[in-house]
Design an enzyme around this catalytic site. Structure first.
Site, PDB file in Angstrom:
ATOM      1  N   LYS A  75     -19.587  12.557  -3.085  1.00  0.00           N
ATOM      2  CA  LYS A  75     -20.728  11.628  -3.067  1.00  0.00           C
ATOM      3  C   LYS A  75     -20.279  10.246  -3.549  1.00  0.00           C
ATOM      4  O   LYS A  75     -20.705   9.216  -3.015  1.00  0.00           O
ATOM      5  CB  LYS A  75     -21.877  12.155  -3.928  1.00  0.00           C
ATOM      6  N   ASP A 127     -30.374  16.921  11.959  1.00  0.00           N
ATOM      7  CA  ASP A 127     -29.889  17.908  10.984  1.00  0.00           C
ATOM      8  C   ASP A 127     -29.027  18.941  11.702  1.00  0.00           C
ATOM      9  O   ASP A 127     -29.392  19.416  12.783  1.00  0.00           O
ATOM     10  CB  ASP A 127     -31.097  18.578  10.290  1.00  0.00           C
ATOM     11  N   TYR A 148     -18.061  18.060  -5.396  1.00  0.00           N
ATOM     12  CA  TYR A 148     -19.337  17.528  -4.862  1.00  0.00           C
ATOM     13  C   TYR A 148     -19.518  16.079  -5.293  1.00  0.00           C
ATOM     14  O   TYR A 148     -19.724  15.189  -4.470  1.00  0.00           O
ATOM     15  CB  TYR A 148     -20.516  18.388  -5.347  1.00  0.00           C
ATOM     16  N   PRO A 162     -16.699  26.112 -14.007  1.00  0.00           N
ATOM     17  CA  PRO A 162     -15.521  25.304 -14.354  1.00  0.00           C
ATOM     18  C   PRO A 162     -15.850  23.813 -14.304  1.00  0.00           C
ATOM     19  O   PRO A 162     -16.518  23.359 -13.378  1.00  0.00           O
ATOM     20  CB  PRO A 162     -14.492  25.654 -13.265  1.00  0.00           C
ATOM     21  N   ASN A 200     -33.523  16.989  -8.931  1.00  0.00           N
ATOM     22  CA  ASN A 200     -34.881  17.178  -8.401  1.00  0.00           C
ATOM     23  C   ASN A 200     -35.295  18.640  -8.511  1.00  0.00           C
ATOM     24  O   ASN A 200     -34.455  19.531  -8.558  1.00  0.00           O
ATOM     25  CB  ASN A 200     -34.911  16.842  -6.903  1.00  0.00           C
ATOM     26  N   THR A 231     -26.586  10.567  -5.867  1.00  0.00           N
ATOM     27  CA  THR A 231     -26.868  11.367  -7.049  1.00  0.00           C
ATOM     28  C   THR A 231     -26.361  10.699  -8.322  1.00  0.00           C
ATOM     29  O   THR A 231     -25.430   9.887  -8.271  1.00  0.00           O
ATOM     30  CB  THR A 231     -26.171  12.745  -6.890  1.00  0.00           C
ATOM     31  N   ASP A 232     -26.938  11.099  -9.457  1.00  0.00           N
ATOM     32  CA  ASP A 232     -26.433  10.607 -10.744  1.00  0.00           C
ATOM     33  C   ASP A 232     -25.095  11.251 -11.121  1.00  0.00           C
ATOM     34  O   ASP A 232     -24.419  10.785 -12.041  1.00  0.00           O
ATOM     35  CB  ASP A 232     -27.469  10.841 -11.863  1.00  0.00           C
ATOM     36  N   GLU A 233     -24.724  12.327 -10.386  1.00  0.00           N
ATOM     37  CA  GLU A 233     -23.507  13.052 -10.782  1.00  0.00           C
ATOM     38  C   GLU A 233     -22.245  12.222 -10.577  1.00  0.00           C
ATOM     39  O   GLU A 233     -21.191  12.542 -11.125  1.00  0.00           O
ATOM     40  CB  GLU A 233     -23.418  14.387 -10.032  1.00  0.00           C
TER      41      GLU A 233
HETATM   42  P1  NAD Z   1     -29.939  20.297   0.741  1.00  0.00           P
HETATM   43  O1  NAD Z   1     -28.616  20.976   0.590  1.00  0.00           O
HETATM   44  O2  NAD Z   1     -31.188  21.050   0.421  1.00  0.00           O
HETATM   45  O3  NAD Z   1     -30.104  19.789   2.263  1.00  0.00           O
HETATM   46  C1  NAD Z   1     -29.062  19.174   2.961  1.00  0.00           C
HETATM   47  C2  NAD Z   1     -29.464  19.074   4.431  1.00  0.00           C
HETATM   48  O4  NAD Z   1     -28.402  18.405   5.134  1.00  0.00           O
HETATM   49  C3  NAD Z   1     -29.662  20.429   5.112  1.00  0.00           C
HETATM   50  O5  NAD Z   1     -30.820  20.411   5.910  1.00  0.00           O
HETATM   51  C4  NAD Z   1     -28.405  20.581   5.968  1.00  0.00           C
HETATM   52  O6  NAD Z   1     -28.630  21.380   7.129  1.00  0.00           O
HETATM   53  C5  NAD Z   1     -28.095  19.131   6.320  1.00  0.00           C
HETATM   54  N1  NAD Z   1     -26.671  18.917   6.642  1.00  0.00           N
HETATM   55  C6  NAD Z   1     -25.600  19.351   5.915  1.00  0.00           C
HETATM   56  N2  NAD Z   1     -24.463  18.988   6.540  1.00  0.00           N
HETATM   57  C7  NAD Z   1     -24.834  18.292   7.656  1.00  0.00           C
HETATM   58  C8  NAD Z   1     -24.103  17.654   8.700  1.00  0.00           C
HETATM   59  N3  NAD Z   1     -22.752  17.661   8.731  1.00  0.00           N
HETATM   60  N4  NAD Z   1     -24.808  17.030   9.677  1.00  0.00           N
HETATM   61  C9  NAD Z   1     -26.163  17.036   9.678  1.00  0.00           C
HETATM   62  N5  NAD Z   1     -26.905  17.640   8.732  1.00  0.00           N
HETATM   63  C10 NAD Z   1     -26.240  18.260   7.726  1.00  0.00           C
HETATM   64  O7  NAD Z   1     -29.828  18.965  -0.094  1.00  0.00           O
HETATM   65  P2  NAD Z   1     -30.952  18.195  -0.934  1.00  0.00           P
HETATM   66  O8  NAD Z   1     -31.054  18.801  -2.277  1.00  0.00           O
HETATM   67  O9  NAD Z   1     -32.154  18.054  -0.087  1.00  0.00           O
HETATM   68  O10 NAD Z   1     -30.244  16.773  -1.110  1.00  0.00           O
HETATM   69  C11 NAD Z   1     -30.437  15.735  -0.153  1.00  0.00           C
HETATM   70  C12 NAD Z   1     -29.624  14.533  -0.580  1.00  0.00           C
HETATM   71  O11 NAD Z   1     -30.043  14.107  -1.872  1.00  0.00           O
HETATM   72  C13 NAD Z   1     -28.123  14.801  -0.697  1.00  0.00           C
HETATM   73  O12 NAD Z   1     -27.425  13.697  -0.193  1.00  0.00           O
HETATM   74  C14 NAD Z   1     -27.892  14.967  -2.192  1.00  0.00           C
HETATM   75  O13 NAD Z   1     -26.575  14.571  -2.540  1.00  0.00           O
HETATM   76  C15 NAD Z   1     -28.934  14.022  -2.746  1.00  0.00           C
HETATM   77  N6  NAD Z   1     -29.442  14.352  -4.093  1.00  0.00           N
HETATM   78  C16 NAD Z   1     -29.920  15.604  -4.359  1.00  0.00           C
HETATM   79  C17 NAD Z   1     -30.444  15.880  -5.625  1.00  0.00           C
HETATM   80  C18 NAD Z   1     -31.004  17.239  -5.965  1.00  0.00           C
HETATM   81  O14 NAD Z   1     -31.349  17.488  -7.131  1.00  0.00           O
HETATM   82  N7  NAD Z   1     -31.149  18.139  -5.007  1.00  0.00           N
HETATM   83  C19 NAD Z   1     -30.469  14.886  -6.596  1.00  0.00           C
HETATM   84  C20 NAD Z   1     -29.977  13.608  -6.285  1.00  0.00           C
HETATM   85  C21 NAD Z   1     -29.485  13.363  -5.024  1.00  0.00           C
HETATM   86  P1  TYD Z   2     -27.901  23.091 -10.351  1.00  0.00           P
HETATM   87  O1  TYD Z   2     -29.324  23.410 -10.015  1.00  0.00           O
HETATM   88  O2  TYD Z   2     -26.815  23.805  -9.604  1.00  0.00           O
HETATM   89  O3  TYD Z   2     -27.751  21.506 -10.271  1.00  0.00           O
HETATM   90  P2  TYD Z   2     -26.477  20.568 -10.712  1.00  0.00           P
HETATM   91  O4  TYD Z   2     -25.298  21.403 -11.014  1.00  0.00           O
HETATM   92  O5  TYD Z   2     -26.299  19.735  -9.496  1.00  0.00           O
HETATM   93  O6  TYD Z   2     -26.969  19.804 -11.907  1.00  0.00           O
HETATM   94  O7  TYD Z   2     -27.690  23.392 -11.894  1.00  0.00           O
HETATM   95  C1  TYD Z   2     -28.483  22.767 -12.889  1.00  0.00           C
HETATM   96  C2  TYD Z   2     -27.931  23.196 -14.213  1.00  0.00           C
HETATM   97  O8  TYD Z   2     -28.168  24.604 -14.390  1.00  0.00           O
HETATM   98  C3  TYD Z   2     -26.430  23.002 -14.327  1.00  0.00           C
HETATM   99  O9  TYD Z   2     -26.101  22.621 -15.674  1.00  0.00           O
HETATM  100  C4  TYD Z   2     -25.856  24.386 -14.047  1.00  0.00           C
HETATM  101  C5  TYD Z   2     -26.928  25.315 -14.585  1.00  0.00           C
HETATM  102  N1  TYD Z   2     -27.072  26.609 -13.884  1.00  0.00           N
HETATM  103  C6  TYD Z   2     -27.131  27.798 -14.620  1.00  0.00           C
HETATM  104  O10 TYD Z   2     -27.047  27.797 -15.870  1.00  0.00           O
HETATM  105  N2  TYD Z   2     -27.286  28.973 -13.941  1.00  0.00           N
HETATM  106  C7  TYD Z   2     -27.374  29.025 -12.582  1.00  0.00           C
HETATM  107  O11 TYD Z   2     -27.486  30.136 -11.998  1.00  0.00           O
HETATM  108  C8  TYD Z   2     -27.331  27.799 -11.838  1.00  0.00           C
HETATM  109  C9  TYD Z   2     -27.418  27.803 -10.340  1.00  0.00           C
HETATM  110  C10 TYD Z   2     -27.186  26.611 -12.533  1.00  0.00           C
END
Ligand code: NAD
Ligand code: TYD
Length: 359
Positions: free
Chosen positions: A163, A32, A159, A291, A189, A133-135
């Site tokens: 991905k 990391d 983003y 946006p 998540n 991600t589903d995005e």
């Molecule tokens: P996060 O932002 O909490 O953590 C990302 C981690 O990656 C951090 O520890 C950061 O230090 C590390 N990192 C970033 N750039 C790096 C680099 N260049 N080299 C090494 N380490 C680096 O993200 P998360 O929410 O834990 O998501 C993890 C993965 O799951 C991501 O690939 C994200 O796209 C995917 N994902 C997340 C969600 C969600 O809801 N959070 C849902 C679906 C998929």
């Molecule tokens: P987020 O947690 O940023 O996840 P993602 O954009 O990857 O789905 O946002 C979840 C939803 O909540 C998204 O529709 C944007 C909205 N949102 C707010 O309404 N207010 C906020 O302050 C944030 C961070 C997100």
């Protein structure tokens, strides 16, 4: 040994802690960079575990990745590392391209070189599991069917575009070179160690601080929420039994509007940590929309259930309750991530006219 990239982030930390809680778990090397989102404190419970090691390295660093592979010879790479916040990608897409696209390409290239040196048996056992991600599928209309593994990609934010690009690279390394890859596309998540820039932890942290709860636009956008432990279990399942070259959608069948999510959080906090000033719902503040804000995400996770037998165990209500309780029990963690870098981000997001200090 397993390599985990991005293991100090939200999902990676949960994955490592849950993996090492299993008896006879394979050792893990966590790679990391420790960006603002990486917090080694998340892993303090396993810091002295002989099966856990940490290296601070950037996945874009060619020498570091090649050296680690040849020195530790993993049997799988679980690739979580990414820039992950949509709002940040709107302000600074560059870092998303660097880490999510170039970083994934570097990992794939070095993994391929390493994999080609392995004996046949180890080659067939090796896996590169890419966490996505589903995005990448874009935005659904109200009546559209949920995203399946064959839904065409249509990413709308820097983003999700980065991905999507990384998913395509993973696919190409399987089809062109035979690298045994697996890709998972998961919905939103929530749970412990979630950085408080994302909706759910932000709302909890702001509520406890008595600050406004910012809802973008009309709050009617829909996300499909999955408790993080269910995502980690799905990843373990795909790693153990997924078919090389396949992609698997992961979701909780929990479509909720953002306003509904925030109401649930307020109501749970009203019960578990009532405040003298009245319901937390009074803190809800509608702010300018994001946006290009995607309206609806929903995942069809039937392939994973049918082929590999995975199902989520938490309901939305049980997961939200656990999450709120975790944040109530870990106010020190929230305080710790109130770093200077994080506060600079808040300024960037809201300029000189914030709707209130966010955390
Ligand atoms: P996060 O932002 O909490 O953590 C990302 C981690 O990656 C951090 O520890 C950061 O230090 C590390 N990192 C970033 N750039 C790096 C680099 N260049 N080299 C090494 N380490 C680096 O993200 P998360 O929410 O834990 O998501 C993890 C993965 O799951 C991501 O690939 C994200 O796209 C995917 N994902 C997340 C969600 C969600 O809801 N959070 C849902 C679906 C998929
Ligand atoms: P987020 O947690 O940023 O996840 P993602 O954009 O990857 O789905 O946002 C979840 C939803 O909540 C998204 O529709 C944007 C909205 N949102 C707010 O309404 N207010 C906020 O302050 C944030 C961070 C997100």
């Amino acid at each position: 040994m397993l390599f985990v990239t991005g293991g100090a982030g939200f999902i990676g930390s949960n994955f490592i802690l849950e993996h090492l809680a299993q008896k006879d778990a394979e050792p893990i090397l966590n790679i990391d960079k420790l960006t603002y989102a990486g917090n080694p404190y998340n892993l303090s419970a396993v810091a002295d575990d002989a099966r856990y090691a940490f290296v601070q390295a950037d996945i874009c660093d060619e020498i570091a990745i090649a050296t680690l592979l040849s020195r530790y010879r993993p049997r799988a790479i679980l690739h979580f590392a990414a820039e992950s916040h949509v709002d940040r990608s709107i302000h600074h897409p560059d870092e998303f391209i660097r880490t999510n696209v170039n970083g994934t390409f570097n990992l794939l290239s070095k993994a391929l070189k390493y994999w080609q040196t392995l004996p046949a048996r180890e080659q067939s056992d090796f896996r590169f599991l890419h966490v996505s991600t589903d995005e990448v599928f874009g935005s659904l209309g109200p009546q559209d069917a949920p995203f399946s593994e064959t839904t065409p990609y249509a990413p709308n934010s820097p983003y999700s575009a980065s991905k999507a690009a990384s998913d395509h690279l993973v696919r190409s390394f399987h089809h062109t070179y035979g690298l045994p890859t697996l890709t998972t596309n998961c919905s939103n998540n929530y749970g412990p160690f979630h950085f408080p820039e994302k909706l759910i932890p932000l709302v909890i942290a702001n509520s406890l601080a008595g600050n406004p709860l910012p809802i973008y636009g009309d709050g009617q956008q829909i996300r499909d929420w999955l408790y993080v432990s269910d995502h980690c279990a799905a990843i373990r399942t795909v790693l153990a039994r997924g078919q090389a070259g396949e992609t698997y959608n992961i979701g909780g069948w929990n479509e909720k509007t953002n306003l509904h999510v925030v109401h649930c959080l307020c109501d749970t906090l009203d019960e578990l940590a009532p405040r003298a000033a009245g319901s937390y719902r009074q803190l809800i503040t509608f702010v300018k929309d994001r946006p290009g804000h995607d309206r609806r995400y929903a995942i069809d996770a039937r392939k994973l259930e049918r082929e590999l037998g995975w199902r989520p165990t938490e309901t939305f209500d049980s997961g939200i309750r656990k999450t709120v309780q975790w944040y109530l029990d870990h106010e020190d963690w929230v305080a710790q991530v109130r770093s200077g870098a994080y506060l600079n981000w808040i300024h960037k997001q809201y300029g000189d006219h914030p709707p209130g200090a966010l955390i």
